[in-house]
Scaffold this active site. Structure first.
Site, PDB file in Angstrom:
ATOM      1  N   GLU A  75       0.815  -1.218   0.000  1.00 40.91           N
ATOM      2  CA  GLU A  75       0.000   0.000   0.000  1.00 40.91           C
ATOM      3  C   GLU A  75       0.849   1.269   0.000  1.00 40.91           C
ATOM      4  O   GLU A  75       0.422   2.307  -0.501  1.00 40.91           O
ATOM      5  CB  GLU A  75      -0.956   0.007   1.201  1.00 40.91           C
ATOM      6  CG  GLU A  75      -2.082  -1.029   1.087  1.00 40.91           C
ATOM      7  CD  GLU A  75      -1.695  -2.403   1.619  1.00 40.91           C
ATOM      8  OE1 GLU A  75      -0.499  -2.609   1.947  1.00 40.91           O
ATOM      9  OE2 GLU A  75      -2.586  -3.278   1.715  1.00 40.91           O
TER      10      GLU A  75
ATOM     11  N   PHE B 254     -11.665  -7.446  13.838  1.00 35.15           N
ATOM     12  CA  PHE B 254     -10.562  -7.883  12.988  1.00 35.15           C
ATOM     13  C   PHE B 254     -10.214  -6.783  11.979  1.00 35.15           C
ATOM     14  O   PHE B 254     -11.091  -6.257  11.291  1.00 35.15           O
ATOM     15  CB  PHE B 254     -10.944  -9.172  12.249  1.00 35.15           C
ATOM     16  CG  PHE B 254      -9.865  -9.634  11.300  1.00 35.15           C
ATOM     17  CD1 PHE B 254      -8.600  -9.992  11.775  1.00 35.15           C
ATOM     18  CD2 PHE B 254     -10.104  -9.689   9.937  1.00 35.15           C
ATOM     19  CE1 PHE B 254      -7.606 -10.396  10.904  1.00 35.15           C
ATOM     20  CE2 PHE B 254      -9.111 -10.100   9.059  1.00 35.15           C
ATOM     21  CZ  PHE B 254      -7.861 -10.455   9.542  1.00 35.15           C
ATOM     22  N   GLN B 255      -8.958  -6.437  11.914  1.00 32.25           N
ATOM     23  CA  GLN B 255      -8.444  -5.398  11.010  1.00 32.25           C
ATOM     24  C   GLN B 255      -9.113  -4.046  11.199  1.00 32.25           C
ATOM     25  O   GLN B 255      -9.293  -3.284  10.262  1.00 32.25           O
ATOM     26  CB  GLN B 255      -8.531  -5.860   9.548  1.00 32.25           C
ATOM     27  CG  GLN B 255      -7.614  -7.060   9.306  1.00 32.25           C
ATOM     28  CD  GLN B 255      -7.353  -7.345   7.853  1.00 32.25           C
ATOM     29  OE1 GLN B 255      -8.214  -7.141   7.001  1.00 32.25           O
ATOM     30  NE2 GLN B 255      -6.153  -7.851   7.557  1.00 32.25           N
TER      31      GLN B 255
ATOM     32  N   LYS C 187     -17.550  -0.981   5.896  1.00 25.39           N
ATOM     33  CA  LYS C 187     -17.907  -1.952   4.863  1.00 25.39           C
ATOM     34  C   LYS C 187     -19.407  -1.959   4.550  1.00 25.39           C
ATOM     35  O   LYS C 187     -19.816  -2.035   3.392  1.00 25.39           O
ATOM     36  CB  LYS C 187     -17.455  -3.354   5.285  1.00 25.39           C
ATOM     37  CG  LYS C 187     -17.711  -4.389   4.207  1.00 25.39           C
ATOM     38  CD  LYS C 187     -17.051  -5.729   4.507  1.00 25.39           C
ATOM     39  CE  LYS C 187     -17.241  -6.680   3.329  1.00 25.39           C
ATOM     40  NZ  LYS C 187     -16.579  -7.975   3.555  1.00 25.39           N
TER      41      LYS C 187
ATOM     42  N   MET D 139      24.356   9.121   2.210  1.00 19.78           N
ATOM     43  CA  MET D 139      24.139  10.408   2.878  1.00 19.78           C
ATOM     44  C   MET D 139      24.388  10.293   4.378  1.00 19.78           C
ATOM     45  O   MET D 139      24.948  11.189   5.006  1.00 19.78           O
ATOM     46  CB  MET D 139      22.718  10.901   2.596  1.00 19.78           C
ATOM     47  CG  MET D 139      22.462  12.310   3.062  1.00 19.78           C
ATOM     48  SD  MET D 139      23.624  13.488   2.332  1.00 19.78           S
ATOM     49  CE  MET D 139      22.678  14.104   0.951  1.00 19.78           C
TER      50      MET D 139
HETATM   51  C1  LIG Z   1      12.407   5.845   5.148  1.00 19.08           C
HETATM   52  C2  LIG Z   1      13.673   6.518   5.478  1.00 19.08           C
HETATM   53  N1  LIG Z   1      14.508   5.999   6.415  1.00 19.08           N
HETATM   54  C3  LIG Z   1      15.674   6.610   6.715  1.00 19.08           C
HETATM   55  C4  LIG Z   1      16.049   7.766   6.091  1.00 19.08           C
HETATM   56  C5  LIG Z   1      17.359   8.451   6.442  1.00 19.08           C
HETATM   57  N2  LIG Z   1      18.258   8.481   5.279  1.00 19.08           N
HETATM   58  C6  LIG Z   1      18.392   9.571   4.503  1.00 19.08           C
HETATM   59  S1  LIG Z   1      19.421   9.318   3.226  1.00 19.08           S
HETATM   60  C7  LIG Z   1      19.741   7.736   3.694  1.00 19.08           C
HETATM   61  C8  LIG Z   1      20.677   6.878   2.906  1.00 19.08           C
HETATM   62  C9  LIG Z   1      20.119   6.529   1.575  1.00 19.08           C
HETATM   63  O1  LIG Z   1      20.939   5.545   0.984  1.00 19.08           O
HETATM   64  P1  LIG Z   1      20.869   5.269  -0.572  1.00 19.08           P
HETATM   65  O2  LIG Z   1      19.469   5.116  -0.982  1.00 19.08           O
HETATM   66  O3  LIG Z   1      21.796   4.164  -0.909  1.00 19.08           O
HETATM   67  O4  LIG Z   1      21.364   6.653  -1.169  1.00 19.08           O
HETATM   68  P2  LIG Z   1      22.826   7.300  -1.169  1.00 19.08           P
HETATM   69  O5  LIG Z   1      22.830   8.356  -0.113  1.00 19.08           O
HETATM   70  O6  LIG Z   1      23.817   6.228  -0.897  1.00 19.08           O
HETATM   71  O7  LIG Z   1      22.949   7.890  -2.538  1.00 19.08           O
HETATM   72  C10 LIG Z   1      19.044   7.422   4.857  1.00 19.08           C
HETATM   73  C11 LIG Z   1      19.119   6.144   5.562  1.00 19.08           C
HETATM   74  C12 LIG Z   1      15.138   8.291   5.139  1.00 19.08           C
HETATM   75  N3  LIG Z   1      15.377   9.441   4.509  1.00 19.08           N
HETATM   76  N4  LIG Z   1      13.993   7.647   4.835  1.00 19.08           N
END
Ligand SMILES: Cc1ncc(C[n+]2csc(CCOP(=O)(O)OP(=O)(O)O)c2C)c(N)n1
Ligand SMILES: [Mg+2]
Lengths: 572, 163
Positions: A49, A111-112, A161, A479
């Protein structure tokens, strides 16, 4: 006479909806049966979803029309929350229809059963719990009206529902208009305020236009471009605003903010007048310490949402209204006036800006055959002639895409700016591709983000969506790793996983798609072009990029906008 | 600064939770809250007292106005207004204290609305300050229970909150 379920689908059709994204379950089954018995509203079956919400969101961002989601109660409903919050933060019009347990069971921990109206409350513009089937046409009308007008946003409609029971029929009439006494979004700006703003703008010596996502949502790009070009002033865009002014034009200084260009951030800091349009002085722009923000600037702020004005940075001339109408009125006033901009001051100002520009802050240093992530985006830009729809996930790759893919049109750059939702990119690309089947749609992602909604590869197969996934694979949560390098002495706590990454080529193949791996700079462009030439196939392009690259410029934490790191060794 | 914000909102399910949710979600403070029907069956009136600097109050008002259920709103503290709160307070009283508390209630124009051999219930209306003053005036009289309604208010003179 129609049943509640039939009324819902019929009302969607009458509202102009031809595509919805969803996933069935117990409490939504009457509705799914109603879908089965008609052919006007097409339903796309996602694999989670969350994917449905991001797909609807991508569809909305690309087209300007509201995205529509249909899910069951309980886990189906809660799975939409991340996607609803993502849309909410970026003011995206969306209507989410959730099943609910029968009216007499509400509150019994059936339920749900989940209190969807309650769970979603902080991340919706408004919500409805349908109490009676007869109300359905009215509620649908109101929901779309609220979602798409004013500052747009997601609206939830929770359907018990029994309200959709096929055995109970009601007269159906779709209302033509809707009026809510408590919700009256502004239709135009205050002429006096606009006049005041124009005066300040015309007398500026170091002006800058700072435009954000509100210009995309408010369809104001044309008027903004006209204003900017009439005045000859420099313009910068937020991450959400990229494309509202052509990035290849010389008046464009690039993105501003945390990873904005040196020239955009310097010009903001040194400016004497800032015209903020559909932008909200987000902390990723102002760099959190407001006292240091653009110390000499008089701030003119246009926004449809009064609560966005003077929330963090005080506006000297606030204008509440739709950007398109306000900008048009500004253009008209400027045309009608005999006032001229201060040409000498402006010339001097542009000289300063050119000087900053010469620093060439986005220059990329080649590293032999090792592919720099920036080079991958540059190659993508060339291969797609700068004319693709680019969706993105969240991380370094997102910033590189924002910096190195030059968007000349609005609605081409589709990313989760406000919430920063990893997992957004692929499902969002599905929404875009379904809206524009013949368009080139690229999803720029990272090996971290793509794994958050990877299941949607199956949806892409089922719908034969020829999305190009450009995976900047740095084998890390890049990042996060960058922040750890810069702020935690390089202690990479839980940001690497090189030994447990899937083979993305095989993974793509397992889902019935094409996978391509690119490891050398010399083969980058050619292989990328080959992948994009496969017009009717989804191609997963896994690009091995430099694992130690950082995104620069990067704002110095707590500093002014003029304080930036420009590389691992340089600081302003 | 303390503010009293009064609003008319649609008499719809979920309306109250949206208002209350807004305060908790944005970390705004609620000192008291009252909500009750009005002469118009489609509307209820909600009054909230809150504390914040001008910027915060401006944001609170803007965000409340954005709620689809909020039809009209006024910051009563912006102009001259009347503020009232009702308190029912049960105190343990015996011996000389009985006369003393009765006298005190009288001074504050309160009423004793329930009497037992060991307790009184005093009913008192007024500004929140006055109710606070009564509580502190009770001194070491032992308070068994306090029930306050929260602040309700209305503007003076011609200014009205209506549609
Ligand atoms: C759902 C979610 N969880 C955690 C984060 C924190 N976060 C921001 S950037 C990042 C790393 C992303 O890694 P990747 O997709 O490999 O991108 P890269 O920075 O390596 O290009 C994280 C964990 C986020 N933005 N969203
Ligand atoms: Mg990565």
């Amino acid at each position: 006479m129609l049943s509640g379920g039939d009324m819902l689908i019929r009302a969607l059709h009458d509202e102009g909806v031809d595509l919805i994204f969803g996933y069935p379950g117990g409490t939504a089954l009457h509705i799914y049966d109603a879908i089965f018995r008609q052919d006007k509203v097409e339903h796309i079956l996602v694999r989670h979803e969350q994917g449905a919400t991001h797909a609807a969101d991508g569809y909305a961002r690309a087209t300007g029309r509201p995205g529509v989601v249909l899910v069951t109660s309980g886990p189906g409903a809660t799975n939409t929350i991340t996607g609803i919050a993502t849309a909410y933060m970026d003011s995206i019009p969306m209507v989410v229809i959730s099943g609910q347990v029968t009216r007499d069971a509400i509150g019994s921990d059936a339920f749900q059963e989940t209190d969807m109206v309650g769970v979603s409350r902080p991340v919706v513009k408004h919500s409805f719990l349908v109490q009676s089937a007869a109300d359905i046409p009215n509620i649908i009308k109101k929901a779309f009206y609220i979602a798409t007008t004013g500052r747009p946003g997601p609206v939830v409609i929770d359907f018990p529902k029994d309200v959709t029971d096929p055995a109970e029929k009601f007269p159906y009439e779709y209302p033509e208009t809707v009026k809510l006494r408590s919700y009256m979004p502004p239709q135009k700006g205050h002429t006096g305020q606009i006049k005041k703003a124009v005066e300040v703008l015309m007398s500026a010596k170091k002006p800058i236009i700072y435009a954000g996502g509100g210009v995309v949502q408010g369809e104001g790009a044309e008027e903004l471009t006209k204003l900017t070009q009439t005045l000859g002033y420099p313009i910068t865009n937020t991450l959400m605003g990229l494309g509202v002014y052509p990035a290849t034009d010389k008046q464009f200084l690039g993105m501003l903010g945390m990873h904005g260009t040196y020239e955009a951030n310097m010009a903001m800091h040194e400016s004497d007048v800032i015209l903020a349009v559909g932008a909200r002085f987000d902390d990723r722009v102002t760099n959190s310490d407001i006292s240091k923000f653009c110390p000499n600037a008089t701030i003119l702020h246009i926004d449809i949402d009064p609560a966005s004005i003077s929330k963090t940075v005080t506006a000297h001339v606030p204008i509440v209204g739709p950007v398109k109408a306000v900008l048009k009125e500004m253009n008209d006033q400027i045309n009608a006036s005999s006032d001229k901009v201060d040409a000498d001051a402006l010339k001097q100002w542009w000289e300063n800006i050119e000087h900053w520009r010469q620093r060439n802050c986005l220059a990329v240093e080649s590293a032999g055959e090792l592919i720099k992530p920036q080079q991958a985006i540059q190659a993508l830009y060339e291969v797609t002639n700068g004319d693709a729809y680019v969706t993105s996930d969240v991380g370094q790759h997102q910033m590189f895409a924002a910096q190195y893919y030059h968007f000349d049109k609005p609605r081409r750059w589709i990313n989760s700016g406000g919430l920063g939702t990893m997992g957004f990119g692929l499902p969002a690309a599905m929404g875009v591709q379904l809206a524009y089947p013949d368009a080139t749609v690229a999803c720029v992602t990272g090996e971290g983000s793509i794994q958050m909604c990877i299941q949607e590869l199956a949806t892409c197969k089922q719908c034969e969506l020829p999305i190009k996934i450009v995976n900047l694979n740095n084998e890390a949560l890049g990042m996060v790793k960058q922040w750890q390098d810069m702020q935690y002495s390089g202690r990479h706590s839980h940001s690497t996983y090189a030994d447990s990454l899937p083979d993305f080529v095989k993974l793509a193949e397992a889902y019935g798609h094409v996978g391509v791996r690119i490891e050398k700079l010399s083969e980058l462009k050619e292989k990328l072009a080959e992948a994009f030439a496969m017009k009717d196939k989804l191609v997963f392009i896994d690009i091995a990029v430099d694992q130690n690259e950082h995104v620069y410029p990067m704002a110095v934490k707590g500093g002014a906008m003029s304080e930036m790191f420009l590389s691992k060794t340089e600081r302003t | 600064m303390r503010r009293i914000i009064s609003m008319l909102m649609e008499n719809e399910p979920g309306a109250l939770s949206r208002v209350v949710g807004l305060f908790s979600q944005r970390n705004y403070n609620i000192n008291s809250l009252t909500v009750a029907p009005t002469d118009d069956v489609t509307l209820s009136r909600l009054t909230v007292t809150t504390i914040g600097d001008d910027r915060k109050i401006e944001q609170i008002i803007k965000h409340l106005n954005k709620l689809v259920d909020v039809v009209k709103l006024v910051d009563l503290t912006d102009g001259s207004h009347i503020e009232r709160e009702l308190m029912l307070i049960k105190v343990k009283v015996s011996g000389a204290q009985r006369a003393e508390v009765m006298r005190l209630a009288d001074v504050f124009r309160g009423e004793i609305v329930d009497v037992t051999p060991t307790s009184y219930v005093v009913q008192l209306a007024g500004t929140s300050d006055k109710l606070d003053a009564f509580i502190s005036a009770l001194g070491d009289t032992s308070i068994l229970e306090v029930a306050r309604t929260g602040v309700s208010g209305i503007s003076r003179a011609d200014k009205v909150l209506s549609l």
